[in-house]
Design a protein around this motif. Structure first.
Motif, PDB file in Angstrom:
ATOM      1  N   PRO A  22       0.840  -1.298   0.033  1.00  0.00           N
ATOM      2  CA  PRO A  22      -0.147   0.052   0.001  1.00  0.00           C
ATOM      3  C   PRO A  22       0.946   1.368  -0.039  1.00  0.00           C
ATOM      4  O   PRO A  22       0.304   2.291   0.137  1.00  0.00           O
ATOM      5  N   PHE A  23       2.185   1.090  -0.158  1.00  0.00           N
ATOM      6  CA  PHE A  23       3.113   2.370   0.067  1.00  0.00           C
ATOM      7  C   PHE A  23       3.798   2.486  -1.596  1.00  0.00           C
ATOM      8  O   PHE A  23       4.170   1.487  -2.106  1.00  0.00           O
ATOM      9  N   THR A  24       4.171   3.711  -1.848  1.00  0.00           N
ATOM     10  CA  THR A  24       5.020   3.911  -2.847  1.00  0.00           C
ATOM     11  C   THR A  24       6.271   4.594  -2.428  1.00  0.00           C
ATOM     12  O   THR A  24       5.940   5.764  -1.743  1.00  0.00           O
ATOM     13  N   ALA A  25       7.300   4.008  -2.301  1.00  0.00           N
ATOM     14  CA  ALA A  25       8.582   4.665  -2.069  1.00  0.00           C
ATOM     15  C   ALA A  25       9.100   5.497  -3.210  1.00  0.00           C
ATOM     16  O   ALA A  25       9.259   5.273  -4.332  1.00  0.00           O
ATOM     17  N   TYR A  26       9.823   6.803  -2.609  1.00  0.00           N
ATOM     18  CA  TYR A  26      10.465   7.518  -3.776  1.00  0.00           C
ATOM     19  C   TYR A  26      11.939   7.882  -3.028  1.00  0.00           C
ATOM     20  O   TYR A  26      11.947   8.430  -2.131  1.00  0.00           O
ATOM     21  N   LEU A  27      12.637   7.368  -3.710  1.00  0.00           N
ATOM     22  CA  LEU A  27      13.974   7.442  -3.092  1.00  0.00           C
ATOM     23  C   LEU A  27      15.161   8.066  -4.150  1.00  0.00           C
ATOM     24  O   LEU A  27      15.104   7.548  -5.340  1.00  0.00           O
ATOM     25  N   HIS A  28      15.859   8.873  -3.747  1.00  0.00           N
ATOM     26  CA  HIS A  28      16.749   9.664  -4.432  1.00  0.00           C
ATOM     27  C   HIS A  28      17.970   8.659  -4.758  1.00  0.00           C
ATOM     28  O   HIS A  28      18.528   8.028  -3.741  1.00  0.00           O
ATOM     29  N   PRO A  29      18.158   8.517  -5.919  1.00  0.00           N
ATOM     30  CA  PRO A  29      19.249   7.600  -6.319  1.00  0.00           C
ATOM     31  C   PRO A  29      20.614   7.636  -5.891  1.00  0.00           C
ATOM     32  O   PRO A  29      21.368   6.862  -5.621  1.00  0.00           O
ATOM     33  N   THR A  30      21.187   9.051  -5.276  1.00  0.00           N
ATOM     34  CA  THR A  30      22.356   9.144  -4.979  1.00  0.00           C
ATOM     35  C   THR A  30      22.368   9.931  -3.514  1.00  0.00           C
ATOM     36  O   THR A  30      23.419   9.762  -2.671  1.00  0.00           O
ATOM     37  N   THR A  32      21.220  10.676   0.470  1.00  0.00           N
ATOM     38  CA  THR A  32      20.505  10.115   1.471  1.00  0.00           C
ATOM     39  C   THR A  32      19.824  10.972   2.444  1.00  0.00           C
ATOM     40  O   THR A  32      19.490  10.593   3.295  1.00  0.00           O
ATOM     41  N   LEU A  33      19.712  12.469   2.129  1.00  0.00           N
ATOM     42  CA  LEU A  33      19.134  13.358   3.117  1.00  0.00           C
ATOM     43  C   LEU A  33      17.813  12.751   2.931  1.00  0.00           C
ATOM     44  O   LEU A  33      17.180  12.727   2.223  1.00  0.00           O
ATOM     45  N   LYS A  34      17.173  12.824   4.195  1.00  0.00           N
ATOM     46  CA  LYS A  34      15.848  12.342   4.502  1.00  0.00           C
ATOM     47  C   LYS A  34      14.820  12.853   3.940  1.00  0.00           C
ATOM     48  O   LYS A  34      13.766  12.256   3.615  1.00  0.00           O
ATOM     49  N   TYR A  35      14.715  14.281   3.709  1.00  0.00           N
ATOM     50  CA  TYR A  35      13.743  14.922   3.018  1.00  0.00           C
ATOM     51  C   TYR A  35      13.687  14.400   1.727  1.00  0.00           C
ATOM     52  O   TYR A  35      12.501  14.776   1.030  1.00  0.00           O
ATOM     53  N   LEU A  36      14.550  13.795   0.902  1.00  0.00           N
ATOM     54  CA  LEU A  36      14.558  13.435  -0.361  1.00  0.00           C
ATOM     55  C   LEU A  36      14.081  12.151  -0.357  1.00  0.00           C
ATOM     56  O   LEU A  36      14.034  11.426  -1.565  1.00  0.00           O
ATOM     57  N   ASN A  37      14.007  11.104   0.599  1.00  0.00           N
ATOM     58  CA  ASN A  37      13.678   9.806   0.359  1.00  0.00           C
ATOM     59  C   ASN A  37      12.601   9.715   1.395  1.00  0.00           C
ATOM     60  O   ASN A  37      12.691   9.687   2.640  1.00  0.00           O
ATOM     61  N   PHE A  59      13.935   0.422   2.737  1.00  0.00           N
ATOM     62  CA  PHE A  59      14.669   1.703   2.928  1.00  0.00           C
ATOM     63  C   PHE A  59      16.082   1.254   3.296  1.00  0.00           C
ATOM     64  O   PHE A  59      17.180   1.610   3.146  1.00  0.00           O
ATOM     65  N   ARG A  60      16.084   0.416   4.442  1.00  0.00           N
ATOM     66  CA  ARG A  60      17.537  -0.003   5.070  1.00  0.00           C
ATOM     67  C   ARG A  60      18.135  -0.686   4.066  1.00  0.00           C
ATOM     68  O   ARG A  60      19.568  -0.443   4.236  1.00  0.00           O
ATOM     69  N   GLU A  61      17.652  -1.478   3.126  1.00  0.00           N
ATOM     70  CA  GLU A  61      18.542  -2.126   2.161  1.00  0.00           C
ATOM     71  C   GLU A  61      19.298  -1.067   1.509  1.00  0.00           C
ATOM     72  O   GLU A  61      20.425  -1.157   0.956  1.00  0.00           O
ATOM     73  N   ARG A  62      18.425   0.015   1.079  1.00  0.00           N
ATOM     74  CA  ARG A  62      19.400   1.062   0.310  1.00  0.00           C
ATOM     75  C   ARG A  62      19.983   2.211   1.227  1.00  0.00           C
ATOM     76  O   ARG A  62      20.285   3.229   0.956  1.00  0.00           O
TER      77      ARG A  62
END
Length: 236
Positions: A22-30, A32-37, A59-62
């Motif tokens: 039920p979630f979509t994760a939006y992760l910055h590719p490079t 790690t700043l929390k506001y971008l992930n 999230f932890r894997e990345r």
């Protein structure tokens, strides 16, 4: 729900997307700043503990902090899974006829050009608790546009806006260099960014202030509260 759908769409550019139940994760590719992930739940999501654990593991894997920007309906499920409320913030909106542009005296505001991108990145990253952009890294241009305020020749405050989608644009990355805070500059650049978004075709601008002080700043530019957003993350 329409605004939530807009926020999901604007989070997607320049992010790696992961569909996690039920979630979509939006992760910055490079970065790690929390506001971008972060992740956003689907409408009417009712996650169980296993689904939150799957999100946490991804999230932890990345090497990212497990974090969500969510509507209040999922709060109980996140708390049962051990996540903590990080921030409770209003979602504010503004229509063109409501825009009020503050007067801050000797500050000037201009659109951000290619030569301003490193300054834009520096002010934003430091203001949000990150490190300055490394000298060998190229700054990214904002997805929609951005404005930069100067006093004399010194860059002092910035704000960006996202591309117009379904008539909406989000004002993001509002930041002021530390020694120039409490002078009304955040309101100035927020109003300038909203005006630019309206000129690009937006009929509504939205933003999420980080605290009550920021809420009052944005209210002076004409923004008003329309909803409440919750930010949850794993305790550090």
């Amino acid at each position: 729900m329409r605004l939530q759908a807009f926020l999901r769409a604007t989070a997607a550019p320049r992010r790696d997307l992961l569909q996690l139940g039920p979630f979509t994760a939006y992760l910055h590719p490079t970065d790690t700043l929390k506001y971008l992930n972060y992740a956003i739940p689907t409408d009417a999501a009712e996650p169980d503990g296993d689904e939150v654990e799957r999100l946490r593991g991804a999230f932890r894997e990345r090497e990212r902090l497990p974090r969500l920007e969510a509507a209040p309906g999922v709060a109980a499920a996140l708390e049962r899974a051990g996540m903590a409320e990080e921030l409770r913030t209003p979602l504010m909106a503004l229509h063109p006829e409501e825009l009020t542009e503050p007067d801050t005296g000797d500050a000037t505001v201009q659109a951000v050009g290619p030569d301003d991108l490193r300054v834009l990145s520096h002010i934003q990253r430091v203001a949000f608790g990150g490190d300055p952009l490394p000298a060998d890294a190229e700054p990214q241009a904002p997805s929609g546009g951005a404005v930069l305020a100067r006093i004399g020749d010194e860059p002092v405050s910035v704000a960006a806006w996202t591309p117009v989608l379904d008539g909406h644009s989000e004002i993001v990355g509002v930041a002021t260099a530390e020694k120039w805070r409490r002078r009304g500059l955040a309101g100035l650049v927020t109003a300038a960014a909203a005006r630019a978004a309206f000129e690009a075709g937006a009929s509504t601008c939205v933003l999420s202030p980080g605290d009550e002080t920021a809420l009052r700043v944005y209210a002076r530019a004409g923004f008003h509260r329309v909803a409440t957003m919750l930010h949850y993350s794993d305790p550090r």
